[in-house]
Structures are given as structure tokens and as C-alpha cells.
Design a protein around this motif. Structure first.
Motif, PDB file in Angstrom:
ATOM      1  N   ALA A   3      -3.157   5.247 -17.118  1.00 58.66           N
ATOM      2  CA  ALA A   3      -2.105   6.229 -16.827  1.00 58.66           C
ATOM      3  C   ALA A   3      -2.639   7.333 -15.926  1.00 58.66           C
ATOM      4  CB  ALA A   3      -1.551   6.807 -18.121  1.00 58.66           C
ATOM      5  N   GLN A   4      -3.839   7.800 -16.226  1.00 58.98           N
ATOM      6  CA  GLN A   4      -4.446   8.842 -15.378  1.00 58.98           C
ATOM      7  C   GLN A   4      -4.647   8.318 -13.952  1.00 58.98           C
ATOM      8  OE1 GLN A   4      -4.860  11.926 -16.652  1.00 58.98           O
ATOM      9  NE2 GLN A   4      -4.040  11.132 -18.581  1.00 58.98           N
ATOM     10  N   GLU A   5      -5.106   7.073 -13.855  1.00 57.78           N
ATOM     11  CA  GLU A   5      -5.315   6.458 -12.542  1.00 57.78           C
ATOM     12  C   GLU A   5      -3.994   6.264 -11.808  1.00 57.78           C
ATOM     13  OE1 GLU A   5      -6.760   4.290  -9.181  1.00 57.78           O
ATOM     14  OE2 GLU A   5      -7.574   5.847 -10.490  1.00 57.78           O
ATOM     15  N   GLY A   6      -2.975   5.806 -12.517  1.00 59.81           N
ATOM     16  CA  GLY A   6      -1.689   5.562 -11.880  1.00 59.81           C
ATOM     17  C   GLY A   6      -1.048   6.825 -11.339  1.00 59.81           C
ATOM     18  N   VAL A   7      -1.090   7.890 -12.124  1.00 64.62           N
ATOM     19  CA  VAL A   7      -0.521   9.167 -11.683  1.00 64.62           C
ATOM     20  C   VAL A   7      -1.332   9.724 -10.517  1.00 64.62           C
ATOM     21  CG1 VAL A   7      -0.092  11.566 -12.354  1.00 64.62           C
ATOM     22  CG2 VAL A   7       0.520   9.698 -13.915  1.00 64.62           C
ATOM     23  N   GLY A   8      -2.655   9.646 -10.626  1.00 62.39           N
ATOM     24  CA  GLY A   8      -3.510  10.132  -9.546  1.00 62.39           C
ATOM     25  C   GLY A   8      -3.296   9.367  -8.254  1.00 62.39           C
ATOM     26  N   ALA A   9      -3.161   8.053  -8.358  1.00 61.61           N
ATOM     27  CA  ALA A   9      -2.937   7.228  -7.171  1.00 61.61           C
ATOM     28  C   ALA A   9      -1.607   7.544  -6.523  1.00 61.61           C
ATOM     29  CB  ALA A   9      -3.001   5.748  -7.556  1.00 61.61           C
ATOM     30  N   PHE A  10      -0.583   7.797  -7.337  1.00 62.67           N
ATOM     31  CA  PHE A  10       0.729   8.168  -6.791  1.00 62.67           C
ATOM     32  C   PHE A  10       0.645   9.479  -6.014  1.00 62.67           C
ATOM     33  CE2 PHE A  10       4.771  10.428  -7.188  1.00 62.67           C
ATOM     34  CZ  PHE A  10       5.648   9.494  -6.650  1.00 62.67           C
ATOM     35  N   LEU A  11      -0.030  10.457  -6.601  1.00 65.89           N
ATOM     36  CA  LEU A  11      -0.154  11.760  -5.935  1.00 65.89           C
ATOM     37  C   LEU A  11      -1.001  11.662  -4.670  1.00 65.89           C
ATOM     38  CD1 LEU A  11      -0.634  14.045  -9.078  1.00 65.89           C
ATOM     39  CD2 LEU A  11       1.430  13.799  -7.667  1.00 65.89           C
ATOM     40  N   ASP A  12      -2.009  10.792  -4.700  1.00 60.61           N
ATOM     41  CA  ASP A  12      -2.898  10.625  -3.541  1.00 60.61           C
ATOM     42  C   ASP A  12      -2.354   9.644  -2.511  1.00 60.61           C
ATOM     43  OD1 ASP A  12      -4.622  12.331  -4.838  1.00 60.61           O
ATOM     44  OD2 ASP A  12      -5.917  10.735  -5.613  1.00 60.61           O
ATOM     45  N   LYS A  13      -1.205   9.037  -2.828  1.00 65.01           N
ATOM     46  CA  LYS A  13      -0.574   8.049  -1.936  1.00 65.01           C
ATOM     47  C   LYS A  13      -1.523   6.879  -1.627  1.00 65.01           C
ATOM     48  CE  LYS A  13       2.703  11.220   0.249  1.00 65.01           C
ATOM     49  NZ  LYS A  13       2.512  12.293  -0.728  1.00 65.01           N
ATOM     50  N   ARG A  14      -2.088   6.293  -2.709  1.00 69.67           N
ATOM     51  CA  ARG A  14      -2.972   5.149  -2.565  1.00 69.67           C
ATOM     52  C   ARG A  14      -2.625   4.119  -3.644  1.00 69.67           C
ATOM     53  NH1 ARG A  14      -6.519   5.398  -6.774  1.00 69.67           N
ATOM     54  NH2 ARG A  14      -6.893   7.462  -7.699  1.00 69.67           N
ATOM     55  N   GLN A  15      -3.182   2.945  -3.517  1.00 70.30           N
ATOM     56  CA  GLN A  15      -2.977   1.910  -4.529  1.00 70.30           C
ATOM     57  C   GLN A  15      -3.869   2.177  -5.742  1.00 70.30           C
ATOM     58  OE1 GLN A  15      -0.721  -0.700  -4.591  1.00 70.30           O
ATOM     59  NE2 GLN A  15       0.094   0.405  -2.814  1.00 70.30           N
ATOM     60  N   PRO A  16      -3.341   2.083  -6.940  1.00 68.11           N
ATOM     61  CA  PRO A  16      -4.188   2.304  -8.126  1.00 68.11           C
ATOM     62  C   PRO A  16      -5.157   1.165  -8.338  1.00 68.11           C
ATOM     63  CG  PRO A  16      -1.998   1.563  -8.779  1.00 68.11           C
ATOM     64  CD  PRO A  16      -1.945   1.770  -7.287  1.00 68.11           C
ATOM     65  N   VAL A  17      -6.258   1.465  -8.977  1.00 65.04           N
ATOM     66  CA  VAL A  17      -7.243   0.476  -9.392  1.00 65.04           C
ATOM     67  C   VAL A  17      -7.234   0.444 -10.922  1.00 65.04           C
ATOM     68  CG1 VAL A  17      -9.665  -0.230  -9.309  1.00 65.04           C
ATOM     69  CG2 VAL A  17      -8.634   0.927  -7.349  1.00 65.04           C
TER      70      VAL A  17
ATOM     71  N   LEU B  93      -0.188   6.124 -24.564  1.00 63.97           N
ATOM     72  CA  LEU B  93      -0.302   5.595 -23.200  1.00 63.97           C
ATOM     73  C   LEU B  93      -0.679   6.703 -22.219  1.00 63.97           C
ATOM     74  CD1 LEU B  93       0.025   3.144 -21.338  1.00 63.97           C
ATOM     75  CD2 LEU B  93       2.449   3.700 -21.149  1.00 63.97           C
ATOM     76  N   CYS B  94      -0.137   7.895 -22.412  1.00 67.35           N
ATOM     77  CA  CYS B  94      -0.417   9.013 -21.496  1.00 67.35           C
ATOM     78  C   CYS B  94      -1.892   9.375 -21.446  1.00 67.35           C
ATOM     79  CB  CYS B  94       0.391  10.244 -21.918  1.00 67.35           C
ATOM     80  SG  CYS B  94       2.152  10.138 -21.548  1.00 67.35           S
ATOM     81  N   THR B  95      -2.617   9.118 -22.527  1.00 64.09           N
ATOM     82  CA  THR B  95      -4.041   9.474 -22.564  1.00 64.09           C
ATOM     83  C   THR B  95      -4.942   8.342 -22.076  1.00 64.09           C
ATOM     84  OG1 THR B  95      -4.267   8.726 -24.860  1.00 64.09           O
ATOM     85  CG2 THR B  95      -3.637  11.030 -24.515  1.00 64.09           C
ATOM     86  N   SER B  96      -4.349   7.231 -21.652  1.00 66.38           N
ATOM     87  CA  SER B  96      -5.156   6.092 -21.215  1.00 66.38           C
ATOM     88  C   SER B  96      -5.712   6.320 -19.815  1.00 66.38           C
ATOM     89  CB  SER B  96      -4.316   4.813 -21.218  1.00 66.38           C
ATOM     90  OG  SER B  96      -3.346   4.847 -20.184  1.00 66.38           O
ATOM     91  N   ALA B  97      -6.803   5.629 -19.526  1.00 66.57           N
ATOM     92  CA  ALA B  97      -7.410   5.703 -18.198  1.00 66.57           C
ATOM     93  C   ALA B  97      -6.460   5.167 -17.135  1.00 66.57           C
ATOM     94  CB  ALA B  97      -8.727   4.919 -18.195  1.00 66.57           C
TER      95      ALA B  97
END
Length: 208
Positions: free
Chosen positions: A190-204, A184-188
Motif C-alpha cells: 500500500a505504501q508503495e502503491g500510493v508512493g508510485a501514484f504520487l511519483d507518477k511511476r509504476q509500482p514495484v 492493508l493500509c499499513t502494508s508495504a
């Protein structure tokens, strides 16, 4: 997401007892296997299943409620594994609740056939929510929307992990957990979810 509901005055009252008599042992086994197939089908489905329950969920109707991944139940709904009252007992419906309910309560439900109401089912952890009948659909769809907002890949893998893990010995569960989580950690998503959290935005979510 799949929502299962009853079309009449009850969610489901189980088998038609008029169809019971006159079968051979092999015919009974085939008949029962068809009823138990719903448990295996729901467990194997990629999408979560919500039972939207009103009126009565009795015998195999209770089994369908217990087999569902989630359940939202109308106030006053009666739930019971009642087959013992006609000289049978609810083998299939008891299996999914035995994972999370203590032995004494499981045996009480199996061997007494007593009904419990929606509030008692909630207290026992057999249902997720209890809602007024006129808000049952609204509350069910609200739960569905909450889950739909999450990564579809994570939801699918999470459900699959749960049912696979339940079949495993204790130590094997942790090995399987590490394998699934690493994938799961290598999925797109997961990368999007973590990035969205750090960027304070809604994930796509992309579902992969």
C-alpha cells in the motif's frame, strides 16, 4: 492466478449419471459433499480462479463456472442447472449464483433446468466476458494479466475479504471492512502503491 478449463469438447457436463444409482443415503451425502468441496476450495484459495469455458457447462459443470472468481466464456456456450430433468436438482451449483441473482431467476434455473447461452449469462452477471472461441484463451489470459499486475497482497486480501464478508450480518460487515482496510493500509505494498501514484511511476510490488 489459476485458470480452469475443459480438455475436450465441453468445459464440463457434470457428474457421470451412470454412477448415480444404488447408493445409501450416507453414501449419497458423502458423494455430494465431494462435489461441493470445489466451492469451498476455490473460496479458500489465496489466488483468484478464472474459469475458461467453452461448449457446455452443465449441472456441476455450471457449478464450477459459478464457483470460480471470474469466468470468460466462448460465444455459443450453453450453461444450465439441468439436474431437475432427471428428478434431481442442482443444490450446490445454485448456492454461489444466489448471492447475486434475484430469487425468481434463481428458482427458474433451479426448477426448469433450461439452458441459457453465453450472452444471456453475461446479461445476468454470471460471467465476466464473452469471447469468440478462437480468442477464448487470449481473452482469459488478458484478464489474468490485468489482475496479476495488481498488488498480490491486495488481491489476496480482497478475495479473502469478499468471501468472509458474505458470511456476516450487515453491520458486522462494516466492522470487518474497517479492520481489513486498516491492516492493508499499513502494508508495504500500500505504501508503495500510493508512493508510485504520487511519483507518477509504476509500482514495484513486494507482496507484503
Amino acid at each position: 492466478m489459476v485458470v480452469v478449463k475443459g480438455a475436450g469438447k465441453a468445459f464440463s457436463t457434470g457428474i457421470d449419471i451412470a454412477e448415480f444409482a444404488g447408493k445409501s443415503p450416507q453414501e449419497y451425502q458423502e458423494w455430494i459433499s465431494q462435489m461441493d468441496e470445489m466451492h469451498l476450495t476455490i473460496a479458500a484459495m489465496a489466488k483468484p480462479v478464472i474459469a475458461m469455458v467453452h461448449g457446455f457447462a452443465v449441472a456441476n459443470g455450471a457449478g464450477l463456472l459459478f464457483a470460480a472468481d471470474f469466468a470468460v466464456v466462448a460465444e455459443g456456450t450453453k450453461i444450465g442447472t439441468t439436474a431437475i430433468k432427471v428428478g434431481l436438482f442442482c443444490t450446490g451449483p445454485i448456492i454461489p449464483i444466489s448471492y447475486g441473482l434475484g430469487k425468481k431467476k434463481v428458482l427458474e434455473m433451479l426448477l426448469s433446468g433450461d439452458m441459457i447461452d453465453a450472452a444471456a449469462a453475461y446479461e445476468l452477471g454470471l460471467v465476466n466476458q464473452v469471447a469468440p472461441l478462437d480468442r477464448l484463451e487470449e481473452e482469459t489470459l488478458a484478464l489474468a494479466r490485468k489482475i496479476i499486475q495488481k498488488s498480490p497482497l491486495a488481491v489476496q486480501m480482497g478475495k479473502q475479504f469478499y468471501y468472509q464478508m458474505m458470511d456476516m450480518p450487515f453491520r458486522q460487515r462494516f466492522a470487518y471492512s474497517s479492520e481489513v482496510f486498516a491492516r492493508l493500509c499499513t502494508s508495504a505494498d500500500a505504501q508503495e502503491g500510493v508512493g508510485a501514484f504520487l511519483d507518477k511511476r509504476q509500482p514495484v510490488w513486494r507482496g507484503k
